[in-house]
Structures are given as structure tokens and as C-alpha cells.
Design a protein around this motif. Structure first.
Motif, PDB file in Angstrom:
ATOM      1  N   LEU A  52     -53.773-147.088 -18.166  1.00 48.05           N
ATOM      2  CA  LEU A  52     -53.229-146.606 -19.435  1.00 48.05           C
ATOM      3  C   LEU A  52     -53.233-145.086 -19.486  1.00 48.05           C
ATOM      4  O   LEU A  52     -52.237-144.468 -19.892  1.00 48.05           O
ATOM      5  CB  LEU A  52     -54.044-147.174 -20.601  1.00 48.05           C
ATOM      6  CG  LEU A  52     -53.661-146.652 -21.988  1.00 48.05           C
ATOM      7  CD1 LEU A  52     -52.227-147.038 -22.343  1.00 48.05           C
ATOM      8  CD2 LEU A  52     -54.639-147.175 -23.041  1.00 48.05           C
ATOM      9  N   MET A  53     -54.321-144.459 -19.057  1.00 46.60           N
ATOM     10  CA  MET A  53     -54.407-143.000 -19.095  1.00 46.60           C
ATOM     11  C   MET A  53     -53.372-142.358 -18.169  1.00 46.60           C
ATOM     12  O   MET A  53     -52.766-141.338 -18.516  1.00 46.60           O
ATOM     13  CB  MET A  53     -55.813-142.544 -18.717  1.00 46.60           C
ATOM     14  CG  MET A  53     -56.890-142.950 -19.709  1.00 46.60           C
ATOM     15  SD  MET A  53     -56.558-142.398 -21.395  1.00 46.60           S
ATOM     16  CE  MET A  53     -56.466-140.633 -21.152  1.00 46.60           C
ATOM     17  N   ARG A  54     -53.141-142.954 -17.011  1.00 47.35           N
ATOM     18  CA  ARG A  54     -52.120-142.406 -16.091  1.00 47.35           C
ATOM     19  C   ARG A  54     -50.725-142.493 -16.703  1.00 47.35           C
ATOM     20  O   ARG A  54     -49.907-141.576 -16.555  1.00 47.35           O
ATOM     21  CB  ARG A  54     -52.178-143.136 -14.745  1.00 47.35           C
ATOM     22  CG  ARG A  54     -53.380-142.749 -13.879  1.00 47.35           C
ATOM     23  CD  ARG A  54     -53.224-143.253 -12.452  1.00 47.35           C
ATOM     24  NE  ARG A  54     -53.180-144.703 -12.391  1.00 47.35           N
ATOM     25  CZ  ARG A  54     -54.237-145.500 -12.262  1.00 47.35           C
ATOM     26  NH1 ARG A  54     -55.449-144.967 -12.186  1.00 47.35           N
ATOM     27  NH2 ARG A  54     -54.102-146.806 -12.214  1.00 47.35           N
ATOM     28  N   ARG A  57     -50.352-139.913 -19.398  1.00 46.59           N
ATOM     29  CA  ARG A  57     -50.144-138.598 -18.780  1.00 46.59           C
ATOM     30  C   ARG A  57     -48.677-138.410 -18.386  1.00 46.59           C
ATOM     31  O   ARG A  57     -48.121-137.326 -18.527  1.00 46.59           O
ATOM     32  CB  ARG A  57     -51.055-138.421 -17.568  1.00 46.59           C
ATOM     33  CG  ARG A  57     -50.944-137.049 -16.924  1.00 46.59           C
ATOM     34  CD  ARG A  57     -51.917-136.869 -15.779  1.00 46.59           C
ATOM     35  NE  ARG A  57     -51.712-135.603 -15.121  1.00 46.59           N
ATOM     36  CZ  ARG A  57     -52.200-134.447 -15.537  1.00 46.59           C
ATOM     37  NH1 ARG A  57     -52.938-134.401 -16.630  1.00 46.59           N
ATOM     38  NH2 ARG A  57     -51.966-133.329 -14.878  1.00 46.59           N
ATOM     39  N   LYS A  58     -48.035-139.472 -17.894  1.00 48.73           N
ATOM     40  CA  LYS A  58     -46.615-139.387 -17.535  1.00 48.73           C
ATOM     41  C   LYS A  58     -45.758-139.082 -18.769  1.00 48.73           C
ATOM     42  O   LYS A  58     -44.756-138.392 -18.682  1.00 48.73           O
ATOM     43  CB  LYS A  58     -46.152-140.702 -16.906  1.00 48.73           C
ATOM     44  CG  LYS A  58     -46.707-140.977 -15.526  1.00 48.73           C
ATOM     45  CD  LYS A  58     -46.233-142.332 -15.028  1.00 48.73           C
ATOM     46  CE  LYS A  58     -46.937-142.745 -13.747  1.00 48.73           C
ATOM     47  NZ  LYS A  58     -46.561-144.119 -13.337  1.00 48.73           N
ATOM     48  N   ILE A  59     -46.154-139.631 -19.910  1.00 44.46           N
ATOM     49  CA  ILE A  59     -45.420-139.370 -21.157  1.00 44.46           C
ATOM     50  C   ILE A  59     -45.527-137.898 -21.532  1.00 44.46           C
ATOM     51  O   ILE A  59     -44.603-137.313 -22.081  1.00 44.46           O
ATOM     52  CB  ILE A  59     -45.987-140.250 -22.301  1.00 44.46           C
ATOM     53  CG1 ILE A  59     -45.782-141.728 -21.993  1.00 44.46           C
ATOM     54  CG2 ILE A  59     -45.346-139.889 -23.635  1.00 44.46           C
ATOM     55  CD1 ILE A  59     -46.532-142.659 -22.925  1.00 44.46           C
ATOM     56  N   ASN A  60     -46.681-137.292 -21.208  1.00 45.36           N
ATOM     57  CA  ASN A  60     -46.970-135.894 -21.543  1.00 45.36           C
ATOM     58  C   ASN A  60     -46.766-135.630 -23.041  1.00 45.36           C
ATOM     59  O   ASN A  60     -45.935-134.811 -23.430  1.00 45.36           O
ATOM     60  CB  ASN A  60     -46.109-134.940 -20.714  1.00 45.36           C
ATOM     61  CG  ASN A  60     -46.626-133.511 -20.802  1.00 45.36           C
ATOM     62  OD1 ASN A  60     -47.797-133.278 -21.066  1.00 45.36           O
ATOM     63  ND2 ASN A  60     -45.733-132.556 -20.599  1.00 45.36           N
ATOM     64  N   PRO A  61     -47.531-136.324 -23.891  1.00 43.00           N
ATOM     65  CA  PRO A  61     -47.357-136.148 -25.343  1.00 43.00           C
ATOM     66  C   PRO A  61     -47.714-134.735 -25.784  1.00 43.00           C
ATOM     67  O   PRO A  61     -48.549-134.068 -25.166  1.00 43.00           O
ATOM     68  CB  PRO A  61     -48.334-137.179 -25.932  1.00 43.00           C
ATOM     69  CG  PRO A  61     -49.343-137.414 -24.856  1.00 43.00           C
ATOM     70  CD  PRO A  61     -48.626-137.244 -23.560  1.00 43.00           C
TER      71      PRO A  61
END
Length: 202
Positions: A52-54, A57-61
Motif C-alpha cells: 500500500l505504501m509503495r 508513493r506512486k500517486i505522489n499525493p
């Protein structure tokens, strides 16, 4: 504020099925992530938590807001877990009792349904069967640092708004709110209950 906001519900059976493509994000879209007592439910399945954390991170909120239980219910030593849960859930029971003095039925429902299972699991279960594992903000700070997250200081204005909200209730004297580094910790009669923190990816 004239800011258009949209929500997309994504249903998944397993956290390992979650990925950024399910969100159908636009390139010019700003994304904020809010997680309320979700991450601690994944501690026992660390591969799902890290997955979930990875993906987040891809979303880069632009901002990630985390609200989690502020307690240490992970000790392998029974006595430590028992004492921690005794103080934590004792404070919750006291809070519910103060708020539900005229509503005994709903108070009993909350105590017997919402709290009995976690208490039983924390105190009586061992190994993989112990699925309720809460940790404090310092543990989360170390964990988030692994994913390149920096804690964002919550402003004085946020603190004042929170205090104003608390002061609207008769129990304001029993509810505590204090700053822990850059986050807020909310508690009841001196016992921390949950933390609220904000994060950005570097």
C-alpha cells in the motif's frame, strides 16, 4: 474555496490488489490521501502494508493525512500488553460513559461490540492470531521515513480550530490536545488515544 473535488470509490478484496491504475488519475490532478486507523490494521500483514505504501508513493499525493491509535499494543510480553490495553481502553470506556450517560443501550452496544473483540485479541491472542497491533507515532515516523516521507507541521490555526471544536463539548476539560513534534495527539484525562499527522513525499 471554489475547488472542484471528486471522489472515486475503489473496492478490492485484498490490499495486494490495490494499484494506482484503479484510481484513473488525470495528469493535472492534485491528490490528497486521508487514512484513518487503516495502517495499523495491516501491521500483522506487513507485505500488504508495504505494498500500500509503495502504491501511495506512486500517486505522489500533495499531502497525506494519517490518523492512528496512539498506543503500544504490540509487545510480545503479556503483562506489558495487558497494562497498555487496560489504560487505553479504560480511558475509552470512561469517555464513552461520560458521553452516553443518558443512553445506556448504545453505550453497552459500543462497549460490547466495538471494544470487546480488540481487547480480547490484544490480551489473549498470540502470534499471527493477534491481528490488533497498535503502535505510537514514533514507530510510524520511522516507518514512513523508509518511504521518503517527511512530516509536515500542522499549523497553529489547525491547533486553534481543534481546540475550538473540543470546547464545544461539555467534556472539554477531560479531553487533551497537545503537539508532539509536528503532529497532534488527542487523549482523554491524560491518556493518549490517537494521533493526527500530515506527510509529504520527497
Amino acid at each position: 474555496m471554489s475547488i472542484p473535488i471528486s471522489f472515486k470509490i475503489v473496492m478490492i478484496q485484498d490490499m495486494l490488489d490495490f494499484n494506482i491504475n484503479l484510481l484513473e488519475l488525470d495528469d493535472d490532478e492534485q491528490v490528497a490521501v486521508y487514512s484513518s486507523v487503516l495502517l495499523s490494521s495491516l501491521i500483522v500483514t506487513s507485505n500488504r502494508l508495504e505494498h500500500l505504501m509503495r502504491e501511495i508513493r506512486k500517486i505522489n499525493p500533495c499531502i497525506t493525512l494519517i490518523s492512528e491509535v496512539e498506543a503500544n499494543h504490540t509487545s510480545p510480553v503479556f503483562v506489558k500488553r495487558f497494562i497498555e490495553s487496560l489504560f487505553f481502553y479504560g480511558a475509552l470506556f470512561d469517555c464513552v460513559s461520560d458521553h452516553s450517560a443518558d443512553d445506556e443501550f448504545n453505550r453497552k452496544v459500543m462497549e460490547s461490540i466495538l471494544y470487546s473483540q480488540p481487547i480480547r485479541n490484544i490480551v489473549a491472542a498470540e502470534g499471527k492470531e493477534r491481528t490488533v497491533r497498535h503502535v505510537g507515532i514514533d514507530v510510524w515516523r520511522a516507518f514512513f521515513a523508509r518511504f521518503g516521507m517527511l512530516e509536515v507541521e500542522l499549523s497553529d490555526a489547525c491547533f486553534n480550530e481543534a481546540k475550538l471544536l473540543i470546547n464545544n463539548f461539555d467534556c472539554a476539560d477531560s479531553c487533551m490536545l497537545h503537539v508532539d513534534c509536528k503532529c497532534f495527539v488527542v487523549g482523554w484525562k491524560g491518556v493518549p488515544i490517537f494521533s493526527v499527522s500530515a506527510w509529504k513525499f520527497v
